[in-house]
Design an enzyme around this catalytic site. Structure first.
Site, PDB file in Angstrom:
ATOM      1  N   HIS A  79      -9.437   0.942   5.019  1.00 39.01           N
ATOM      2  CA  HIS A  79      -8.131   1.115   5.672  1.00 39.01           C
ATOM      3  C   HIS A  79      -8.295   2.020   6.890  1.00 39.01           C
ATOM      4  CE1 HIS A  79      -4.033   2.392   6.429  1.00 39.01           C
ATOM      5  NE2 HIS A  79      -3.677   1.273   5.834  1.00 39.01           N
ATOM      6  N   GLY A 135       2.810   2.429  10.630  1.00 42.71           N
ATOM      7  CA  GLY A 135       3.728   3.541  10.425  1.00 42.71           C
ATOM      8  C   GLY A 135       4.478   3.956  11.670  1.00 42.71           C
ATOM      9  N   ASN A 186       0.863  -1.176   0.000  1.00 39.45           N
ATOM     10  CA  ASN A 186       0.000   0.000   0.000  1.00 39.45           C
ATOM     11  C   ASN A 186       0.904   1.232   0.000  1.00 39.45           C
ATOM     12  OD1 ASN A 186      -1.787   2.049   0.488  1.00 39.45           O
ATOM     13  ND2 ASN A 186      -2.432   1.322   2.508  1.00 39.45           N
ATOM     14  N   TRP A 187       0.985   1.848  -1.150  1.00 42.16           N
ATOM     15  CA  TRP A 187       1.913   2.988  -1.277  1.00 42.16           C
ATOM     16  C   TRP A 187       1.346   4.278  -0.678  1.00 42.16           C
ATOM     17  CZ3 TRP A 187       3.791   2.366  -7.101  1.00 42.16           C
ATOM     18  CH2 TRP A 187       4.478   1.140  -7.215  1.00 42.16           C
ATOM     19  N   LYS A 188       0.081   4.251  -0.317  1.00 43.44           N
ATOM     20  CA  LYS A 188      -0.583   5.433   0.266  1.00 43.44           C
ATOM     21  C   LYS A 188      -0.356   6.651  -0.629  1.00 43.44           C
ATOM     22  CE  LYS A 188      -0.224   3.167   4.708  1.00 43.44           C
ATOM     23  NZ  LYS A 188      -0.115   3.262   6.165  1.00 43.44           N
ATOM     24  N   SER A 218       3.835  -1.979  10.276  1.00 46.60           N
ATOM     25  CA  SER A 218       5.291  -2.024  10.481  1.00 46.60           C
ATOM     26  C   SER A 218       5.922  -3.359  10.085  1.00 46.60           C
ATOM     27  CB  SER A 218       5.642  -1.648  11.921  1.00 46.60           C
ATOM     28  OG  SER A 218       5.219  -0.309  12.192  1.00 46.60           O
ATOM     29  N   GLU A 269      -6.731   4.477   7.907  1.00 45.37           N
ATOM     30  CA  GLU A 269      -6.633   5.914   7.631  1.00 45.37           C
ATOM     31  C   GLU A 269      -7.935   6.444   7.050  1.00 45.37           C
ATOM     32  OE1 GLU A 269      -2.996   5.342   5.526  1.00 45.37           O
ATOM     33  OE2 GLU A 269      -2.124   4.746   7.438  1.00 45.37           O
ATOM     34  N   GLY A 300       3.042  -1.114   4.206  1.00 49.72           N
ATOM     35  CA  GLY A 300       3.101   0.298   3.864  1.00 49.72           C
ATOM     36  C   GLY A 300       4.525   0.709   3.537  1.00 49.72           C
ATOM     37  N   GLY A 301       5.190   1.317   4.500  1.00 50.14           N
ATOM     38  CA  GLY A 301       6.528   1.884   4.293  1.00 50.14           C
ATOM     39  C   GLY A 301       7.518   0.970   3.583  1.00 50.14           C
ATOM     40  N   GLU A 306      -4.910  -4.868  10.725  1.00 46.86           N
ATOM     41  CA  GLU A 306      -3.907  -3.827  10.907  1.00 46.86           C
ATOM     42  C   GLU A 306      -4.185  -3.079  12.207  1.00 46.86           C
ATOM     43  OE1 GLU A 306      -2.035  -2.666   6.864  1.00 46.86           O
ATOM     44  OE2 GLU A 306      -3.804  -1.440   7.128  1.00 46.86           O
TER      45      GLU A 306
HETATM   46  P1  13P Z   1       3.287   0.453   7.563  1.00 41.78           P
HETATM   47  O1  13P Z   1       3.773  -0.856   6.972  1.00 41.78           O
HETATM   48  O2  13P Z   1       3.987   1.642   7.019  1.00 41.78           O
HETATM   49  O3  13P Z   1       3.194   0.393   9.045  1.00 41.78           O
HETATM   50  O4  13P Z   1       1.748   0.625   7.031  1.00 41.78           O
HETATM   51  C1  13P Z   1       0.888  -0.432   7.178  1.00 41.78           C
HETATM   52  C2  13P Z   1      -0.345  -0.128   6.416  1.00 41.78           C
HETATM   53  O5  13P Z   1      -1.130   0.731   6.795  1.00 41.78           O
HETATM   54  C3  13P Z   1      -0.592  -0.873   5.174  1.00 41.78           C
HETATM   55  O6  13P Z   1      -1.889  -0.683   4.714  1.00 41.78           O
END
Ligand code: 13P
Length: 253
Positions: A96, A174, A10-12, A214, A98, A235-236, A168
């Site tokens: 998600h 994050g 997920n590149w957000k 993470s 967010e 994510g990251g 999640e």
């Molecule tokens: P991180 O891997 O950056 O913690 O993000 C997780 C995430 O929200 C994937 O959708």
């Protein structure tokens, strides 16, 4: 039953167009020949088309980060499931944390989107997870159950067998604080139990549950070794081709 692992990135809201294309080209190269795992990247919507072209003929699938539940019409700024399919998406992330916590999406909103995704032929990746306050108040199971049952209301067993759930924990997203094997294992096992109670064991056995929060190349193997963890939503660490490729490889080793 052994479920095929599924790793999605997920590149957000984190890449430019050229970064997106470079990233997926490098990933494509890094995972060439890797078998036994499903993989997908979810770039920002405006770059779906460009990334779609760059993954043609590879085993990297495309997903979107969100969509709207209506098929068409006067919904300024929104995208339909058909539009996502049209640019080559196979998956869509829905609910998600967010979107739930920053943009105010409810379980009812997510549920409408899940129905629309299935109606169009997209596979939804439905996210659930508790905040730190909820965990500390011992509400994790209740929150996850509310989100799971609420987001999948009215979804039948055939559809449920296709759905991907991403657990999640919000406090792990994050932050660099990853859920322990015991914490993740407990929630994943509880989710499998909810699936069994709602759909029966045969369907519950087919539903893939990703862990997200993470995940890195260093901790992926340990998490993916847990029997009810069938993949990761990253994510990251999905923003670097080499670390994401390592996580993908960890799912098959
Ligand atoms: P991180 O891997 O950056 O913690 O993000 C997780 C995430 O929200 C994937 O959708």
């Amino acid at each position: 039953m052994v479920r095929r692992p599924f790793i999605a990135g997920n590149w957000k809201m984190n890449t430019t167009r050229s970064e997106a294309v470079q990233l997926v080209e490098a990933l494509r190269e890094a995972v060439a020949g890797v078998d036994g795992v499903d993989m997908a990247v979810c770039p920002p919507s405006v770059y779906l088309d460009a990334v779609s072209a760059a993954v043609q003929g590879s085993s990297v699938a495309l997903g979107a980060q969100n969509m709207y539940h209506q098929a068409k019409g006067a919904y300024t700024g929104e995208l339909s499931a058909a539009m996502l399919l049209d640019v080559g998406c196979r998956y869509v992330i829905l609910g998600h944390s967010e979107r739930r916590h920053v943009l105010g999406e409810s379980n009812e909103d997510v549920c409408r989107k899940v129905h629309a995704a299935f109606a169009a032929g997209l596979t939804p990746i439905v996210c659930v997870g508790e905040t730190l306050d909820e965990r500390e108040a011992n509400k994790t199971t209740d929150i996850v159950a509310e989100q799971f049952f609420g987001s999948l209301a009215g979804i039948d067993g055939d559809q449920a067998a296709q759905v991907v759930i991403a657990y999640e924990p919000v406090w792990a997203i994050g932050t660099g604080v990853v859920a322990t094997v015991a914490q993740a294992g407990e929630v994943h096992a509880n989710l499998r139990g909810m699936m069994t109670s709602r759909y029966g064991a045969a369907v519950a056995d087919q539903i893939r549950i990703q862990y997200g929060g993470s995940v890195t190349a260093d901790n992926a193997a340990e998490l993916l070794a847990i029997s009810d963890i069938d993949g990761a939503l990253v994510g990251g660490a999905s923003l670097k081709a080499d670390s994401f490729a390592k996580i993908i490889r960890a799912a098959v080793s």
